[in-house]
Write an enzyme that holds these catalytic residues in place. Sequence first.
Site, PDB file in Angstrom:
ATOM      1  N   CYS A  24       0.804  -1.206   0.000  1.00  0.00           N
ATOM      2  CA  CYS A  24       0.000   0.000   0.000  1.00  0.00           C
ATOM      3  C   CYS A  24       0.840   1.260   0.000  1.00  0.00           C
ATOM      4  CB  CYS A  24      -0.890   0.054   1.247  1.00  0.00           C
ATOM      5  SG  CYS A  24      -0.910  -1.430   2.239  1.00  0.00           S
ATOM      6  N   ASN A 259       1.307  -0.591   5.745  1.00  0.00           N
ATOM      7  CA  ASN A 259       1.936  -0.844   4.455  1.00  0.00           C
ATOM      8  C   ASN A 259       2.994  -1.905   4.685  1.00  0.00           C
ATOM      9  OD1 ASN A 259       3.201  -0.885   2.007  1.00  0.00           O
ATOM     10  ND2 ASN A 259       4.150   1.128   2.200  1.00  0.00           N
ATOM     11  N   GLY A 260       2.687  -3.120   4.312  1.00  0.00           N
ATOM     12  CA  GLY A 260       3.661  -4.192   4.533  1.00  0.00           C
ATOM     13  C   GLY A 260       3.007  -5.537   4.596  1.00  0.00           C
ATOM     14  N   MET A 512      23.460 -27.295 -10.152  1.00  0.00           N
ATOM     15  CA  MET A 512      22.679 -28.035 -11.158  1.00  0.00           C
ATOM     16  C   MET A 512      21.372 -28.575 -10.607  1.00  0.00           C
ATOM     17  SD  MET A 512      24.168 -27.575 -13.978  1.00  0.00           S
ATOM     18  CE  MET A 512      23.347 -28.673 -15.110  1.00  0.00           C
ATOM     19  N   GLU A 917      22.098 -12.767 -15.220  1.00  0.00           N
ATOM     20  CA  GLU A 917      22.283 -11.477 -14.558  1.00  0.00           C
ATOM     21  C   GLU A 917      23.688 -10.928 -14.737  1.00  0.00           C
ATOM     22  OE1 GLU A 917      22.568 -11.270 -10.227  1.00  0.00           O
ATOM     23  OE2 GLU A 917      22.152 -13.397 -10.151  1.00  0.00           O
ATOM     24  N   LYS A 964      17.623 -21.534  -5.562  1.00  0.00           N
ATOM     25  CA  LYS A 964      17.769 -20.870  -4.267  1.00  0.00           C
ATOM     26  C   LYS A 964      16.810 -19.690  -4.163  1.00  0.00           C
ATOM     27  CE  LYS A 964      21.834 -18.691  -6.280  1.00  0.00           C
ATOM     28  NZ  LYS A 964      23.270 -18.422  -6.152  1.00  0.00           N
TER      29      LYS A 964
END
Length: 1924
Positions: A24, A259-260, A512, A917, A964
């Site tokens: 929020c 908010n959370g 892997m 990334e 992960k």
Amino acid sequence: MSWADAIPPAQGLYMGPDGEKDACGVGFLVSVKGAASHKIVSDAKYLLCNMTHRGASGADVRDGDGAGVMTSIPHDFFAAMVLSQHGIALPPLSHYAVGNVYLNPAEPVYSESKRAFEELALSLGLRVLCWRRVPRNSSILGPFSLAKEPAIEQPFVTLAASTADSAAFDEQRFATQLYFLRKQAAHAISLRKWFYACSLHPSHLVYKGLLNPNQVYEYFYDLKDVRYTAHFALVHSRFSTNTFPSWDRAQPLRMIGHNGEINTLRGNKNWMRAREGLMASPTFGRDMDHLYPIIEEFGSDSAALDNVLELLVVNGVLTLPEAVMMLVPEADPADDDRRAFYTWASTLMEPWDGPALVTFADGRFVGAQLDRNGLRPCRYYLMDDDTMLCASEVGTVTIDPRRVLHKGRLMPGRMLLVDTLAGRVVDDQELKRSAGRKILHALGLQRPDQLAVPGLPASAADADRAAWLAARGPLPPLHEDPRLVAFGYTMEQVKVLLMPMLETGKEALGSMGNDAPLACLSGQPRFVFEYMRQLFAQVTNPPIDPIREKIVMSTRTILGPAGNLLAIEHPGDRRLVALDHPILLPWELVAISRRIPSRTLSLVYPVARGPAGLAEALDRLCSEAMQAINENVTLLVLDDAGIGPDAVAIPSALATGALHHYLVKTKKRGQVSLVVHAGDAREVHHHCVLLGYGADAIVPYLVVEAALALGADVGKYVYACVDGILKVMSKMGISTLQSYRGAQIFEALGLHESVVARCFMGTASRIQGVGFEHLATDMLCLHARAWPATAVVAPSRPLPEMGDYHHRTGSEAHINDPVAIASLQDAVRSANQGAYDKYVAATRAQVEGCTLRGCLDFVPSAAAGIMPISIDEVEPWTDIVRRFCTGAMSYGSISLEAHTSLARAMNELGGKSNTGEGGEEEARSKDPTLRSAIKQIASGRFGVTVAYLVDAEELQIKMAQGAKPGEGGELPGYKVSNDIARTRKSTPGVGLISPPPHHDIYSIEDLKQLIFDLKSVQPAARVSVKLVSEVGVGVIASGVAKAGAHHILISGHDGGTGAARWTSIKAAGLPWELGLAEAHQTLVLNNLRGRVILQTDGQLRTGRDVAIACMLGAEEFGFATAPLIAMGCVMMRACHKNTCPVGIATQDPVLRAKFAGQPEHVINFFHYLAEELRAIMASLGVRTVAELVGRTDFLRVNPDVLKVNPKARLLDLQSLLLPAFSLRQGVPVTMHPAEWKQPTHDDLHHKDHVLLPQAQVAIEQGIPMTLTLSVCNTDRSIGALLSHHVARRYGEQGLPANTLRIRLFGSAGQSFGVWLAHGITLELEGDANDYVGKGLSGGTVAIYPPRARHAAFVPRDNVIVGNTCMYGATSGALFVNGMAAERFCVRNSGALAVVEGVGDHGCEYMTGGRCVVLGPTGRNFAAGMSGGIAYVLDLDAKRAINPEMVDLDPLSLDDAAELRGFVQRHLDATGSPRAREILESWNTYLPRFTKVFPRDYKAVLAAQRVSERKLPTLVAPAAEPAGISPALVAETKALTHAAAVADIEEVMGGGPNAKRAAGASSVNGDDGVSKLDKTRGFLKYKRVKEPQRSVRRRVKDYEEVSHRMKTRDLRVQATRCMDCGVPTCNSAFGCPIANLIPSWNELVHKDDWRAAYDRLTLTNPFAEFTGAVCPAPCEGACVLGINEDPVSIKSIEASIIDYAFKQGWVVPTPPAVRSGKRVAIVGSGPAGLAAADMLNRAGHAVTVYERQDLPGGLLQYGIPNMKLDKRMVKRRIDLLIAEGVEFRCGVDVGKDIPAASLTAEYDAVLLATGATWPRDLAIPNRQLNGVHFAVDYLTASTKQLARAGSTAADANSLPGVNVKGKHVIIIGGGDTGTDCCGTAVRQGAASVTNFELLPPPPPTRANDNPWPEFPRVFKVDYGHEEVA
């Protein structure tokens, strides 16, 4: 149930109301002096509406997610309204209460609800004066909101016996009775009848609804009435991830606007229920029970927090701010009076943990509290008229800057508080000191330390340990402890998990992914732990980095009873013990038991009770616990140490969960602590499950005993466990163990609802599965292995090797098995359809035993009425492959060669490859054949520049990674080559940390902003969000769709090439089948499916997998492992070690040179896969993939799997197979391909569209120009679209500096200057929100306060920019005349930033560039900083710096000159008074600066100065034993790393070995071999064969040809073994008896020959024979043999057994008990002897019949002595005789004795006669003398030798077949022919000629003889050498 049933119930995989999440925008306006005005109410409208972008709407934009406003009660307004409408004069303010109440508008429910409310009021001494109907404008509502619009009325309530005398009015009693009225009305009338009281207070009220922010003031007419005045207004705009929000879930709530997200909600709820048994209060008296449950059912997490807060405030002991402090505590308060409050509170209440900005109000107090890690933005202004504005963003309300006295931000863990009664802003420290003194005063104490809970006394630790050891007695060796077997320990677990923990204090890494079976499908016994899957944070709340941000983490726990939450009592009265962490050692438990009244409850039950005994034992446990509690025991120890031959253990997870929930249900849980003394708990995940289901502490006694037996450091194990627990907590965004305990952050995968209901109540378990009986059977099975029911089968000595982590033939199944790998590589390299078919068959067999999709099958065409079509009618494979993409594997994680091969292949096919990334070099990005179409944006932001982004077809936001989820990653320095560093904008040789995704993705609204950023910077690309499958991912996907993403990827838990801790690989996330189906179903249910494309990935292998994924909802498909295998990957599972032997997952140039993959291999793979898919589609009558999407009606449960897998029969997959199109009719179930290109309202109204036409001249012609513009907070991502056009035209170089200068005025929205291109300068006079300069790409940003400002406003003392500025900046500059909030310059990798103060976590993860701080610095500065330099003024190092990776140095002359230049630029850009002051007094200020210099970066720079080398030698190469191959080339040595370093975290701080020099560990033996490098041994050391005697000497005798290598040399050869993840040496291609070759090679390397012998004899009873005569197919199949000489397996095997005999380990061990059964074995060859050995061990009487005169069969007479010394055969025969085996030789069964006599005499007869009849040649003159069968010849020769001596002369002197002086022809060139050659030479043949039918084989493998088939190559054996 939900309010008015607004949220659909759970159906299919959709979770219903429980799965809903939100975020929020919040804020408030308040008059500090309490002066009411309508202006505050009207300005709050702008505050609310200008945060509309932080909220969301559903399919119809008029249906908001919820918004509202809380104000003080407008008394005059209500007095006038009530008087005019009802003729009633209201009592004075505070003597009445009013609130908005939702009612069902339909009669009679409407009237009944009001009547029930009034009756309840009267019963409580209250009366309802009247009901006022709230005037509203319903015409503006959307269809969903309107359908559930309630009647909204305002009851005016006062005391029934009210008096006009204000002094006599009892406000406390009034507040209490109102609270009772609200609670009882909620319980009695119920949500189901639409009843909900938004508020009912005498001080404030709430207007809210299922509205968007712009509708609130239009809907509620009251708010626009100028008579409506208030002294505060608190607003809230909600972003629900679902489109099924409801009216009641809108906020503000009764006391807060939240908010959370509360990550620990289940635990918080359970603990509150448990506390109901302890709570007592004079305020509530005997009526407490009427308030229960305190937390109302079916509310949101925010509502639960509000419920508890309301209880604490109404109780009266704590004020509103104090109650908020208790629920959302600061992380580490100062050691003064502030600590007193938190110490007291921590013994009563665990934190409600999670990212949170809690705004609150009760009429007097108005304030905000930020979570301990500052993961929500909160900015505030204080004006000169004593008004405060606080909000998630600045700029929401237009304010004259000349009125602003101060601009600030709420700091992590701090409270912003306005006391309107006192008329002042209360300082955070003052508030908390006051609260602390209040507690101390109430308890009569003077100091905070008097409240401290005592811990374990360190002084007695040694004595307690000694006493425990003495009482325990001798500890058995691991291989002799049956308890380890009973508790499921395996050798792999010890080696892979426990030993690294014991040696390094860290969990081991794997890579892997996980391709082993789910526990609910495994054929092996599985513990309950393995059915529990860890949940993790993604999108709606962020994970935490527990290493770099450990200042907010805590594992502290308290043992002892809980206290009364509603009273101030001294914790010391309860005999508590505080622990630093929950992992106890056995002797520590003894010490604790002396302090706390305790009782041990047994967790074992009689084996004789069988499977039914488990449930009975749980009943007994609960009964005994209740009895102990009634006897005032406050510590229960759940102990399974009583396990033994007659007692089996209750799984500790079941026992803990069952008892915890039983005690919660009976409200007794708070009276006792639970300590689990468990033998089965050993892994981090096990401990987390126990803690998550209620354990307060754990004693892993069996691990401790095993460690002590090994002489290991138990402390390191404890450290590793605690470290791992923190990691698991943090991935869910949980900071404290107190909050994690009992929070149940798991999903049960494959547990029956009966188990969940009893032991894990509230945990999702959506596919049913095993129940108590099956779980008990598994435990009994393990128990039987440890203590066999009969004494005749002796258990094997070593622990079993089950293949849980690495493939082991004959053990646990794995998707990636040797046959599949080899077949796929053969298929793609030789275009072999047959090999591909073999691959498909092998893969399907494995998938059926491992995965949920394996349990599915296509419906039969005939049964379903399907009309198959010709495959020619199906769309071509070239169209299908466009839906394929390769995984996000970065250049860095894999080699450049592998990365570019994937890109070439996908570009050729029209599919997409993914950068990962790691960024992408600009030259490659511009090349259409080499570029990756998908550019990933992850938390690391490596190389993410504007040029990188504008070259993308798809921009993928990585929220989680399958291997992960919830974690970041690391790229070790030894992988950061020059090219990679250049691509990632970092420094060669310096490691890179990729943080968890919590820096610009705090929540769903922040993800929405990032999506908007990416759309702005590259409008032509679709934006994708990568999620990982977990329960609730469908709701998250809905939120992502609403946030504006075009594409959603649902990854499975089992994929991922990245390195991760085994806990994550094995225990986090869910199969993609569940996540994909849930996402598809939920999106359809929400009418959002048409907005997004769905993709999935995770161990996709075949066209069948793709078809099933498509039917479950996917339109696109990702592949990572399979294409790598096609290019040569052999699943080493060593990607993180930089040692990939086929050159894929490595940056080592020597290994990269071994890469043999080609783009064509990948193309061929996808061609085969697409054609397989086409065949399936044709069989189902489907022409296009689009038609197949979501067609689960084509699927059924696979009957073949049900037949063979009993666990699979227990699963209920119907929720998976529910057709999504049946959930909501008439809505899209796929996205139209062009739909994503449609711009949204926000896209079209981007501020850059105003600037772009004016800037065209500058962009296109490079002519400098200046533009001006006013902005506000809704103007987001300014500069992004401009930068897009610059980068498209000029690339990364951009425009010349200052070509386009833009001056702006006002408060800029989020992401100001995001990815700003070179040549653009943004100058802002005002302030800005979060993410300023995000990804800055060469541009310049300058921000300074308005020139016209209040005289008291000092810029350097005010916050001008928000959180996370300069995140991921790569170049350019930012100048801020003022302070920045938290996380400034995170991941800066090349830009300059000058600022006048920063909050917490500044320069975190920084890898380059410069940061200058000219003011105060928050905590944890430079955490994870590995590059760049920071210059900080007046640094308080002790408080601010995280020292793990940086040094604090004085400035050099060069530094001073550089710094002065930066300060001058800052002055020029902003006119900063601070900069001017510093420059004018430079010599005074210069000594006050500190240089923050990363150590690794410093070392690299130093190395560059003294050497020509670009990369330093980071780790010294291992010493080489004498005689071993030369060292590798220098470049390789520079990249060498030590095997002892298991994790980049080790060398970057955070572990017990952080200071240890890399490579310091060594292995020393008496042979002088030291420091053998096992990690890179396959490269360092060359294959050495066993030494052979010279031909000249050996042909004179029959002694063995070879000698054994020396021990030192054997260890070197064993070091060459790579311990492959999928070893082919013991597969069907290799060892036919599945020897555990990698295991005993590892043990030989370690010089542990005894263990190697034990491991060898598990599968091979007669290794001396196989080691001598086996043709060694294992070596032919050795992975190392792909491009090097294979490991000398045969030599090592033979040496192990020889060593064992030499050491006397091989001794007769007759069975202790005989079975009474007699067995006859016919034949004494290898099979007969092996059978005799096994049957004799089982206790049977064994007689072996042999027709020859000596036993041994082929071993005795068919193999010549020089190949197998007959003394070895005799030695083994004698051993068998000594063990009780009887041999009868010279007996030809069937001739000498009839076979019938054997069957009559023996209980069983086993035929082991072998195949002795030779194949003849029907050729002319075959009958001539001198023509012999080879075996006859060898047998005769061997018999001759047996009767003679060992020399050739002795043997040749005897009669028999003798070829002395003859010319010998041998037909057949195999092993037997070789033996004949050697024998003939020894007999003195004149010549020997060997004929072979086949043509000469090539010197190396031919194309039709691929690895790992037995190599058909030309080789010379000993006999050929002797003939030659």
